[in-house]
Design a protein around this motif. Structure first.
Motif, mmCIF file in Angstrom:
data_model
loop_
_atom_site.group_PDB
_atom_site.id
_atom_site.type_symbol
_atom_site.label_atom_id
_atom_site.label_comp_id
_atom_site.label_asym_id
_atom_site.label_seq_id
_atom_site.Cartn_x
_atom_site.Cartn_y
_atom_site.Cartn_z
ATOM 1 N N ASN A 56 4.562 -5.132 5.050
ATOM 2 C CA ASN A 56 5.639 -6.368 3.841
ATOM 3 C C ASN A 56 5.332 -7.779 4.132
ATOM 4 O O ASN A 56 5.546 -8.066 5.321
ATOM 5 N N SER A 79 1.933 1.807 2.129
ATOM 6 C CA SER A 79 2.492 0.847 1.409
ATOM 7 C C SER A 79 2.411 -0.764 1.577
ATOM 8 O O SER A 79 1.995 -0.854 2.948
ATOM 9 N N THR A 81 3.639 -4.429 0.227
ATOM 10 C CA THR A 81 4.357 -5.470 -0.843
ATOM 11 C C THR A 81 4.207 -6.720 -0.339
ATOM 12 O O THR A 81 4.157 -7.119 0.925
#
Length: 98
Positions: A56, A79, A81
């Motif tokens: 992130n 993931s 972001t």
């Protein structure tokens, strides 16, 4: 210093790694100046045990993501972001049933 943390985690044979730098940035403008994960770091680390990777406010590219997929055979969760360089990612999977 961030790379030292990543090296430390990998040496400790972590299975799950979360690198969240979002608290360091308060505006979208600053997100353009976020930490750029060096692509050569992928080749320096043994990521074979990683099952989960969450990034992130860490700038990664399609090349990084594909590198994680190829270097982390046990990876179940990936993931990212807040990565301005990651605009488009195409992953093609081939499943071989025996």
């Amino acid at each position: 210093m961030i790379e030292s943390w990543i090296h430390f985690a990998v040496v400790k044979r972590v299975h799950s790694l979360e690198l969240d730098l979002s608290s360091l940035f308060s505006s979208v403008k600053e997100l353009e100046e976020i930490y750029n994960l060096p692509i050569q770091l992928l080749g320096e680390l043994n990521l074979k045990l990683l099952t989960s990777l969450q990034l992130n406010a860490v700038n990664v590219s399609e090349e990084h993501m594909l590198g994680f997929l190829s270097e982390c055979p046990l990876l179940e969760e990936l993931s990212s972001t807040g990565a301005p360089s990651l605009r488009k990612l195409k992953v093609v999977a081939v499943v071989i049933l025996s």
